[in-house]
Design a protein around this motif. Structure first.
Motif, PDB file in Angstrom:
ATOM      1  N   ILE A   1       2.392  17.023   0.836  1.00 12.58           N
ATOM      2  CA  ILE A   1       1.161  16.188   0.814  1.00 12.58           C
ATOM      3  C   ILE A   1       1.692  14.876   1.368  1.00 12.58           C
ATOM      4  O   ILE A   1       0.785  14.360   1.971  1.00 12.58           O
ATOM      5  CB  ILE A   1       0.815  16.217  -0.425  1.00 12.58           C
ATOM      6  N   THR A   2       2.677  14.437   1.174  1.00 13.15           N
ATOM      7  CA  THR A   2       3.053  12.884   1.301  1.00 13.15           C
ATOM      8  C   THR A   2       2.924  12.841   2.814  1.00 13.15           C
ATOM      9  O   THR A   2       2.426  11.777   3.222  1.00 13.15           O
ATOM     10  CB  THR A   2       4.462  12.819   0.873  1.00 13.15           C
ATOM     11  N   PRO A   3       3.472  13.649   3.677  1.00 13.13           N
ATOM     12  CA  PRO A   3       3.312  13.370   4.962  1.00 13.13           C
ATOM     13  C   PRO A   3       1.750  13.069   5.677  1.00 13.13           C
ATOM     14  O   PRO A   3       1.670  12.260   6.461  1.00 13.13           O
ATOM     15  CB  PRO A   3       3.808  14.702   5.992  1.00 13.13           C
ATOM     16  N   SER A   4       0.920  13.939   5.088  1.00  8.81           N
ATOM     17  CA  SER A   4      -0.326  13.796   5.517  1.00  8.81           C
ATOM     18  C   SER A   4      -0.942  12.480   4.969  1.00  8.81           C
ATOM     19  O   SER A   4      -1.937  11.699   5.674  1.00  8.81           O
ATOM     20  CB  SER A   4      -1.340  14.989   5.146  1.00  8.81           C
ATOM     21  N   VAL A   5      -0.611  11.998   3.648  1.00  8.15           N
ATOM     22  CA  VAL A   5      -1.009  10.773   3.205  1.00  8.15           C
ATOM     23  C   VAL A   5      -0.594   9.685   4.104  1.00  8.15           C
ATOM     24  O   VAL A   5      -1.060   8.596   4.143  1.00  8.15           O
ATOM     25  CB  VAL A   5      -0.522  10.743   1.725  1.00  8.15           C
TER      26      VAL A   5
ATOM     27  N   SER B   1       0.829  -1.313  -0.053  1.00  6.40           N
ATOM     28  CA  SER B   1       0.213   0.050   0.185  1.00  6.40           C
ATOM     29  C   SER B   1       0.811   1.376  -0.035  1.00  6.40           C
ATOM     30  O   SER B   1       0.399   2.348  -0.360  1.00  6.40           O
ATOM     31  CB  SER B   1      -1.047   0.106   1.269  1.00  6.40           C
ATOM     32  N   LEU B   2       2.167   1.214   0.562  1.00  6.76           N
ATOM     33  CA  LEU B   2       2.921   2.254   0.308  1.00  6.76           C
ATOM     34  C   LEU B   2       3.044   2.862  -1.384  1.00  6.76           C
ATOM     35  O   LEU B   2       3.492   3.998  -1.510  1.00  6.76           O
ATOM     36  CB  LEU B   2       4.335   1.927   1.133  1.00  6.76           C
ATOM     37  N   GLY B   3       2.843   1.811  -2.200  1.00 10.27           N
ATOM     38  CA  GLY B   3       2.923   2.404  -3.444  1.00 10.27           C
ATOM     39  C   GLY B   3       1.975   3.272  -3.846  1.00 10.27           C
ATOM     40  O   GLY B   3       2.099   4.271  -4.608  1.00 10.27           O
ATOM     41  N   LEU B   4       0.746   3.173  -3.146  1.00  9.18           N
ATOM     42  CA  LEU B   4      -0.529   4.264  -3.511  1.00  9.18           C
ATOM     43  C   LEU B   4      -0.021   5.536  -2.804  1.00  9.18           C
ATOM     44  O   LEU B   4      -0.395   6.572  -3.294  1.00  9.18           O
ATOM     45  CB  LEU B   4      -1.850   3.608  -2.753  1.00  9.18           C
ATOM     46  N   VAL B   5       0.611   5.423  -1.532  1.00 11.47           N
ATOM     47  CA  VAL B   5       1.341   6.570  -1.005  1.00 11.47           C
ATOM     48  C   VAL B   5       2.210   7.557  -1.995  1.00 11.47           C
ATOM     49  O   VAL B   5       2.113   8.756  -2.064  1.00 11.47           O
ATOM     50  CB  VAL B   5       1.925   6.422   0.338  1.00 11.47           C
ATOM     51  N   ASN B   6       2.967   6.725  -2.696  1.00  8.80           N
ATOM     52  CA  ASN B   6       3.895   7.373  -3.595  1.00  8.80           C
ATOM     53  C   ASN B   6       3.416   7.877  -4.610  1.00  8.80           C
ATOM     54  O   ASN B   6       3.724   8.786  -5.169  1.00  8.80           O
ATOM     55  CB  ASN B   6       4.861   5.792  -3.886  1.00  8.80           C
ATOM     56  N   LEU B   7       2.178   7.313  -5.129  1.00  2.00           N
ATOM     57  CA  LEU B   7       1.332   7.888  -6.157  1.00  2.00           C
ATOM     58  C   LEU B   7       0.661   9.004  -6.192  1.00  2.00           C
ATOM     59  O   LEU B   7       0.374   9.783  -7.227  1.00  2.00           O
ATOM     60  CB  LEU B   7       0.533   6.824  -6.724  1.00  2.00           C
ATOM     61  N   VAL B   8       0.068   9.323  -4.737  1.00  2.00           N
ATOM     62  CA  VAL B   8      -0.939  10.333  -4.648  1.00  2.00           C
ATOM     63  C   VAL B   8      -0.177  11.874  -5.132  1.00  2.00           C
ATOM     64  O   VAL B   8      -0.845  12.591  -5.800  1.00  2.00           O
ATOM     65  CB  VAL B   8      -1.309  10.498  -3.203  1.00  2.00           C
ATOM     66  N   PRO B   9       1.082  11.857  -4.678  1.00  3.44           N
ATOM     67  CA  PRO B   9       1.675  13.551  -4.999  1.00  3.44           C
ATOM     68  C   PRO B   9       1.696  13.612  -6.578  1.00  3.44           C
ATOM     69  O   PRO B   9       1.396  14.693  -7.326  1.00  3.44           O
ATOM     70  CB  PRO B   9       3.142  13.339  -4.448  1.00  3.44           C
TER      71      PRO B   9
END
Length: 818
Positions: free
Chosen positions: A802-806, A681-689
């Motif tokens: 954005i990444t910290p909040s995600v 699921s960290l891959g999705l965190v990577n993708l959001v920004p």
């Protein structure tokens, strides 16, 4: 199955334990790639984008159908613009004929025919004046009154007014400019060939015509596709001559700030140069020509290479400031960064390679070269640079050479760190509200960005009419050449009924001996659609009908035949059409007739002039409307329709490449984080920004009035590739810090302090290096540079803000699921 740890240990054993061997291998490979540099050629112009497009294939088929001699090879056309106080005065007409005579006398110009107002007027004065010498005598012997009367009569001839400027006054027999046309026969197969400079036989011919014109009395401007190609080729070299030194200077300044050490600075520059050498060498070895599209590749590789170099040196310094020895410090740095570099490389290659699905050849070449170059950059900065760094630092220790600026970027409590911590502040206090605000703004910007235009034309690649002052002030060898094509195009558009190249062709197939064929062509010209040039609600196209009309005025015998077969006395034959065609093809009008009808009388074409301000979409729609007026099988085609088709392909390619890049990148990130961290699921965190970045790029393009064109059409997939660079470094570092931190906020602080500073240095250098493309002579490169700089800037902001909040929401979600 080989584990990640085993692969890292193998890489470390080479980088850290055998650095001399690694450096030697890379230098040998560099010599090999250098051998391909001599094979790099250039390819300019818009024809490369149209290859394989159905509209272009249809257009080429039409052009091949209508050649006077199918065995004469290819044909080319040169326009000569002549300006004077009155181009229709006797002295001016004689000057124009003098130029035509000199052009015709040159065997190397392969002249197959010429036409001008001087020719038309002379043959009206003397129908037997078929040679230029006879035409000169006819005009010289005419009295002023006879000449004026003849010009007034010629003005009624279809096509005459299109050859004179808009200020033409038939009563005064005056105009300030006219266009003459020269047709050339070119040996079959040569017109499309191009050498290393982008020249073709037609280019050489037109440059020779230009030289002849310059040595003839009168104000002449030579224009044609060959001259356009020459300028398109020259502008590539001139743009590179301006952009590369400027980019190198600014990059050097920012690298000096980032490295703060001359040895490390030299190390970074050597690695960047090697990445470019390998990429250009590969192009030469693979036979890929350097085009306008590929100007962006070195800029993109510099962007990623700078990032990799800064991260490597910065992470190594983090260990060295803790008094860790050289080899262990580099081992720790490479253990962490090789994985991050691999993630970045994989996603960047995916982003670039997504362009391989495009239907346009140059965009596919761009995707392949950029992807291969990215792999080279990974190897050089991930393996070669650390090895060379170890050798240089060991040498420093032996020679007692001091180091400068050994502290990592972002250490302490600087203003930079305070800015970088803003994202952590939101993550600690209101992550959900902050992300909700980001979501709402992204939806709004995305909706706004859907209105981005799409464009494709020659003008996209041409320099402006007037170069900016800073370009004109450049000294040699940076000073560009003189460019005239844009100025000429604007002059034609402003001073003639229809600018050159603005035309619409209706290709008709069927039994042309059929009695109403010519009437269909004649009736179709009534009440034409708005994009077609008309006079009193009637178009005046060039067709076999206009050839017949022109011949009737010159040939009494042919006029008698036409009158005999004109049942309704409108000047258009209604029966015995084969007899009419046969007479034309057996007369001196044969060559002219075969421009519009085939010898088997099965195909014809009708060429309409279009309004200068008509858009590609309007011309395409109106072309289809015109074609529908014919009962025979009629198809609308022409260069404008080809460009419209390419424009549509650019838009679809941009959307498809973006979708492919996002989809494959998501799969890749989920898979890689499952392998590395067992947290897919960290891959999705990577993708959001990245999603936020893409949306803001689309909105920025519309805001700045930048359309999707041949170059900017790749920017969305490139944004995925470059943008991942920033978020991948943040997420990967976070994943490592998360294992040892007391809580997520401590992990995020360590991440931003350790990686955010390097990202800031990389962002400043990259945005400057790519933004410098705005100095390029062609506007399309400036637009591309601006958008890429914005993409990098948005990626940086999204990653650190954005990444910290995600990540906080990710932790909350995974804890609930567990």
């Amino acid at each position: 199955m080989i584990s990640v740890d085993t692969l890292l240990e193998t890489a470390d054993s080479w980088i850290v334990d055998r650095p001399k061997t690694v450096v030697a291998i890379f230098l040998v490979l560099s010599v090999g790639f250098a051998g391909g540099l001599g094979n790099v050629s250039t390819d300019s112009g818009t024809s490369q984008f149209a290859e394989g497009i159905p509209a272009q294939e249809a257009f080429e088929e039409v052009n091949e159908q209508f050649v006077a001699d199918p065995f004469a090879g290819d044909t080319g056309n040169t326009q000569v613009i002549y300006k004077s106080q009155n181009v229709l005065s006797k002295p001016s007409l004689l000057q124009l004929l003098t130029l035509q005579e000199r052009i015709e006398a040159r065997e190397d110009l392969r002249v197959s025919g010429q036409s001008s107002v001087a020719t038309i007027i002379a043959q009206r004065l003397d129908p037997e004046a078929t040679t230029i010498a006879a035409q000169q005598r006819a005009i010289e012997s005419a009295t002023p009154a006879t000449l004026d009367r003849t010009i007034q009569q010629a003005a009624q001839t279809p096509g005459f007014t299109g050859l004179v400027s808009n200020d033409f006054n038939s009563q005064a027999a005056s105009a300030s400019a006219t266009i003459a046309s020269v047709q050339h026969n070119i040996p079959g197969g040569l017109s499309s060939s191009a050498g290393a400079t982008g020249d073709s036989p037609l280019t050489s011919i037109q440059l020779t015509v230009e030289d002849v014109a310059q040595n003839t009395k009168g104000d002449f401007t030579v224009f044609g596709s060959g001259i356009i190609s020459a300028e398109l080729a020259n502008v590539i070299g001139d743009s590179m001559a301006i952009v590369v030194p400027a980019a190198a200077l600014l990059i050097l300044i920012f690298l000096t700030f980032s490295y703060r050490d001359p040895v490390d600075l030299l190390l970074g520059i050597i690695s960047l140069a090697m990445a470019l050498l390998w990429t250009f060498g590969f192009m030469g070895l693979a036979g890929i020509a350097f085009s306008q599209m590929l100007i962006a590749v070195p800029v993109l590789l510099l962007a990623v290479g700078i990032d990799f170099g800064i991260h490597t040196v910065n992470r190594y310094r983090e260990e060295r400031v803790q008094d860790v020895a050289i080899r262990p410090a580099m081992r720790t740095a490479t253990d962490q960064l090789l994985i991050a570099f691999f993630i970045v490389t994989g996603t960047t290659v995916i982003g670039f390679s997504a362009n391989l699905i495009s239907d346009l050849g140059p965009i596919r070449d761009f995707g392949m070269v950029a992807g291969i170059g990215m792999i080279f950059t990974f190897l050089i900065f991930g393996v070669f640079l650390p090895s060379l760094k170890i050798l240089l630092d060991n040498l420093r220790q032996r020679l007692n050479i001091p180091s400068f600026g050994g502290a990592p970027i972002g250490s302490g409590d600087s203003y930079l760190i305070r800015f970088l911590m803003i994202g952590n502040w939101f993550a600690k206090r209101t992550p959900k509200a902050f992300l909700a605000l980001v979501l709402v703004s992204s939806v709004a910007v995305g909706a706004y960005g859907t209105g981005v235009d799409t464009s494709f034309s020659n003008e996209d690649f041409l320099p402006p009419e007037e170069n900016p002052d800073y370009v004109e002030a450049l000294p040699e060898p940076f000073a560009p050449g003189e460019y005239t094509v844009t100025r000429t195009l604007n002059y034609l558009e402003d001073n003639f009924e229809a600018s050159q190249g603005s035309s619409l062709t209706i290709y008709i197939e069927g039994p042309l001996r059929q009695a109403d064929t010519l009437q269909q062509i004649h009736r179709a010209s009534a009440d034409p659609p708005p994009a077609v040039v008309s006079n009193n609600r009637r178009a005046q196209p060039d067709s076999i009908v206009s050839v017949i009309t022109s011949r009737v005025e010159q040939d009494p015998e042919f006029a008698r035949i036409v009158n005999q077969n004109d049942l309704n006395s409108d000047g258009i034959p209604d029966q015995n059409l084969e007899r009419v065609y046969n007479y034309l093809l057996s007369s001196s009008s044969r060559s002219q007739a075969l421009n519009y009808i085939t010898e088997d009388y099965r195909s014809t074409r009708v060429v309409y002039s279009t309004e200068a301000d008509a858009t590609q979409g309007e011309i395409t729609a109106d072309g289809k409307e015109l074609a529908s007026k014919f009962r025979l099988d009629a198809t609308a085609t022409g260069q404008t329709l080809v460009f419209a088709a390419v424009s549509d392909v650019i838009l679809s390619s941009a959307v498809q490449s973006l979708a492919a890049a996002l989809a494959v990148t998501a799969v890749f990130l989920i898979a890689i984080y499952w392998v590395l961290e067992r947290r897919p699921s960290l891959g999705l965190v990577n993708l959001v920004p990245i999603l936020v970045t893409v949306v803001y790029i689309a909105g920025s393009m519309r805001f700045f009035g930048i359309p999707f064109n041949a170059l900017t059409g790749t920017v969305l997939s490139i944004a995925v590739g470059l943008g991942i660079d920033y978020s991948a470094h943040i997420v990967h570092r976070f994943a490592e810090e998360y294992e040892s931190a007391d809580d997520i906020h401590q992990a995020l602080e360590r991440t931003v302090r350790g990686t955010g500073g390097a990202l800031a240095g990389s962002m400043l250098t990259t945005t400057t290096g790519t933004g410098i493309l705005a100095l390029a002579i062609t506007p399309v490169l400036g637009q591309f540079g601006l958008i890429i700089a914005l993409a990098v800037f948005f990626s940086f902001l999204a990653s650190v803000l954005i990444t910290p909040s995600v990540a906080v929401l990710w932790e909350q979600a995974t804890h609930r699921l567990s």
